[in-house]
Write a protein that holds these residues in place. Structure first.
Motif, PDB file in Angstrom:
ATOM      1  N   GLU A  54     -86.530 -12.563 -24.960  1.00 37.37           N
ATOM      2  CA  GLU A  54     -85.445 -12.887 -25.891  1.00 37.37           C
ATOM      3  C   GLU A  54     -85.466 -11.986 -27.117  1.00 37.37           C
ATOM      4  OE1 GLU A  54     -88.667 -16.177 -26.323  1.00 37.37           O
ATOM      5  OE2 GLU A  54     -87.704 -15.010 -24.725  1.00 37.37           O
ATOM      6  N   GLN A  75     -86.528  -8.783 -27.032  1.00 38.73           N
ATOM      7  CA  GLN A  75     -85.979  -7.519 -26.540  1.00 38.73           C
ATOM      8  C   GLN A  75     -84.452  -7.557 -26.546  1.00 38.73           C
ATOM      9  OE1 GLN A  75     -88.529  -7.653 -22.786  1.00 38.73           O
ATOM     10  NE2 GLN A  75     -88.339  -5.460 -23.127  1.00 38.73           N
ATOM     11  N   LYS A  76     -83.910  -8.651 -26.010  1.00 37.83           N
ATOM     12  CA  LYS A  76     -82.456  -8.776 -25.902  1.00 37.83           C
ATOM     13  C   LYS A  76     -81.806  -8.848 -27.277  1.00 37.83           C
ATOM     14  CE  LYS A  76     -82.832 -10.997 -21.381  1.00 37.83           C
ATOM     15  NZ  LYS A  76     -82.685 -12.246 -20.593  1.00 37.83           N
ATOM     16  N   ASP A 122     -78.709  -6.675 -28.579  1.00 39.66           N
ATOM     17  CA  ASP A 122     -77.529  -7.386 -29.076  1.00 39.66           C
ATOM     18  C   ASP A 122     -77.177  -6.928 -30.484  1.00 39.66           C
ATOM     19  OD1 ASP A 122     -75.528  -9.533 -28.816  1.00 39.66           O
ATOM     20  OD2 ASP A 122     -76.696 -10.510 -30.401  1.00 39.66           O
ATOM     21  N   SER A 170     -88.235  -1.639 -26.678  1.00 39.41           N
ATOM     22  CA  SER A 170     -87.127  -2.477 -26.203  1.00 39.41           C
ATOM     23  C   SER A 170     -85.896  -1.615 -25.921  1.00 39.41           C
ATOM     24  CB  SER A 170     -86.787  -3.550 -27.245  1.00 39.41           C
ATOM     25  OG  SER A 170     -87.856  -4.439 -27.426  1.00 39.41           O
ATOM     26  N   PHE A 200     -84.526  -0.609 -22.055  1.00 34.75           N
ATOM     27  CA  PHE A 200     -83.181  -1.051 -21.653  1.00 34.75           C
ATOM     28  C   PHE A 200     -82.362   0.128 -21.149  1.00 34.75           C
ATOM     29  CE2 PHE A 200     -78.686  -2.007 -22.565  1.00 34.75           C
ATOM     30  CZ  PHE A 200     -78.544  -3.128 -21.737  1.00 34.75           C
ATOM     31  N   TYR A 225     -84.524  -3.781 -17.694  1.00 38.59           N
ATOM     32  CA  TYR A 225     -84.143  -5.183 -17.790  1.00 38.59           C
ATOM     33  C   TYR A 225     -82.662  -5.275 -18.148  1.00 38.59           C
ATOM     34  CZ  TYR A 225     -84.501  -4.781 -22.935  1.00 38.59           C
ATOM     35  OH  TYR A 225     -84.342  -4.414 -24.238  1.00 38.59           O
ATOM     36  N   SER A 226     -82.086  -6.479 -18.045  1.00 36.37           N
ATOM     37  CA  SER A 226     -80.663  -6.665 -18.304  1.00 36.37           C
ATOM     38  C   SER A 226     -80.456  -7.669 -19.428  1.00 36.37           C
ATOM     39  CB  SER A 226     -79.946  -7.149 -17.039  1.00 36.37           C
ATOM     40  OG  SER A 226     -80.506  -8.366 -16.590  1.00 36.37           O
ATOM     41  N   CYS A 227     -79.248  -7.678 -19.997  1.00 33.21           N
ATOM     42  CA  CYS A 227     -78.884  -8.595 -21.074  1.00 33.21           C
ATOM     43  C   CYS A 227     -77.525  -9.213 -20.777  1.00 33.21           C
ATOM     44  CB  CYS A 227     -78.809  -7.858 -22.413  1.00 33.21           C
ATOM     45  SG  CYS A 227     -80.375  -7.206 -23.018  1.00 33.21           S
ATOM     46  N   SER A 228     -77.358 -10.452 -21.182  1.00 34.47           N
ATOM     47  CA  SER A 228     -76.053 -11.113 -21.062  1.00 34.47           C
ATOM     48  C   SER A 228     -75.419 -11.229 -22.434  1.00 34.47           C
ATOM     49  CB  SER A 228     -76.220 -12.499 -20.439  1.00 34.47           C
ATOM     50  OG  SER A 228     -77.071 -13.303 -21.240  1.00 34.47           O
ATOM     51  N   SER A 285     -75.107 -10.964 -16.955  1.00 33.38           N
ATOM     52  CA  SER A 285     -76.261 -10.170 -17.353  1.00 33.38           C
ATOM     53  C   SER A 285     -76.180  -8.798 -16.702  1.00 33.38           C
ATOM     54  CB  SER A 285     -77.552 -10.876 -16.933  1.00 33.38           C
ATOM     55  OG  SER A 285     -78.676 -10.172 -17.385  1.00 33.38           O
TER      56      SER A 285
END
Length: 377
Positions: free
Chosen positions: A47, A49-50, A54, A86, A90, A95-98, A106
């Protein structure tokens, strides 16, 4: 010291990004040492990292990062490692993010529309780059570290005394499950990844009780050595010596300055059986207030130095002293002169070192001068 401000685009930071595991992480065309070999491992949660990505997608500023100029166009990342990793991982599609740019599903970086990839890649990072002497850098890093997540003293030193010796030393002392952990975790406090092991062993490294060098001086002297094998071999000798003299482990042994003891005592001959007998006796003695001091005490005692101060021997209580003061009618048991209670001190009739206990029948009240003269004998 020169400190310059630069705005570096994410695409330039990501250029040349390589995560080589234990051999470190580089970015910025291979010129930025993001995570030197065997430095602290990645600690951001998913979280966190995301949240970094964001923040970038919304165009909000990330915290300032700090790099050190190592010369020859190369840099060492001092503060901002977790954010940098991070970002690069990415863009590397690790990794992926929503929720990025209002997209619910995501997605990894490569799955984003081209224009949104460009927006992230063009995001500018604020970076301060420092170029100066080792002492200037160390002072600067201490200053900037006040506001952020606090680095340990050794992590600050690692940022300054970069070189092959430090990288090799980290291989032994600075990784979860490293060789030093396997050999000596029962005797060292802290954790390898926060550099506690490395700091402690460097502080021991020397030939006397008080090392001839500070940690900084030692790191500066060895900074450009190709290997740190001498430091590792020294640590092995210390642990081997401890386990030979004290084969029965007790929790009080953890965190003691064993290297300092080794430096002072390893030239003397000790009988492990006799040492153990003395340790057992002192562990059972209720008058010994500092059980961890027993090991230093028995090592000193066997070479003719009796130092009860290492054990924090239990003192007589105020009630006990007032009782004996009244029985002595306020007179010193040595010189026979009258003194007020405040001018007198409690003393063991039979010294603790000779078997005397801290109990009423072994207490006498002496004036300060008589007690000092007795203590000096």
């Amino acid at each position: 010291m020169d400190i310059r401000l630069e705005h570096i685009k994410v695409r330039d930071l990501f250029d040349g990004y390589q995560d080589n595991g234990d051999n470190g992480v580089v970015a910025y065309g291979g010129k930025l040492d993001v995570r030197p070999a065997y430095q602290r491992e990645f600690v951001y949660k998913p979280e966190q990292q995301k949240a970094v990505i964001d923040t970038m997608s919304k165009g909000y500023p990330l915290n300032v990062m700090y790099w050190a100029d190592q010369g020859n166009g190369r840099y060492e990342l001092i503060d901002g490692q977790q954010r940098t990793l991070s970002i690069c991982s990415f863009l590397n599609n690790d990794y992926s993010c929503s929720g990025l740019f209002g997209i619910k599903q995501s997605l990894g970086f490569n799955s984003l529309p081209t224009d949104l990839q460009a927006k992230l890649s063009d995001y500018e990072l604020t970076v301060y780059i420092c170029d100066g002497t080792e002492s200037e850098k160390l002072e600067w890093f201490k200053t900037i570290n006040i506001a952020g997540e606090e680095l340990s003293s050794q992590e600050l030193r690692n940022a300054v005394y970069v070189g092959p010796w430090l990288s090799d030393a980290k291989r032994f002392f600075s990784k979860t499950g490293c060789a030093a952990y396997g050999l000596g975790h029962n005797y060292l406090k802290g954790t390898p990844i926060r550099q506690d092991y490395l700091e402690e062993v460097i502080s021991w490294y020397g030939d006397s009780v008080t090392p001839k060098q500070s940690i900084e001086e030692c790191m500066m002297q060895h900074q450009h050595d190709a290997k740190a094998s001498d430091l590792w071999e020294y640590f092995q000798r210390v642990i081997e010596w401890v386990e030979k003299l004290f084969p029965y482990y007790r929790k009080e042994m953890k965190g003691l300055p064993w290297g300092v003891y080794y430096n002072r005592y390893h030239r003397y001959t000790y009988d492990p059986v006799l040492l153990e007998q003395e340790v057992v006796r002192l562990m059972a003695d209720d008058d010994v207030g500092k059980k961890s001091g027993i090991y230093n005490y028995v090592l000193e005692a066997k070479i003719g130095n009796d130092k009860p101060c290492l054990l924090s021997i239990r003192a007589f209580t105020d009630t006990q002293k007032r009782t004996i003061y009244t029985q002595q009618a306020g007179k010193c048991a040595c010189c026979g002169k009258y003194f007020s209670y405040e001018e007198m001190e409690g003393d063991h009739i039979l010294p603790w070192s000779k078997g005397g206990k801290t109990e009423l029948q072994n207490l006498q009240m002496l004036c300060r001068d008589c007690n000092r003269r007795k203590s000096d004998k």
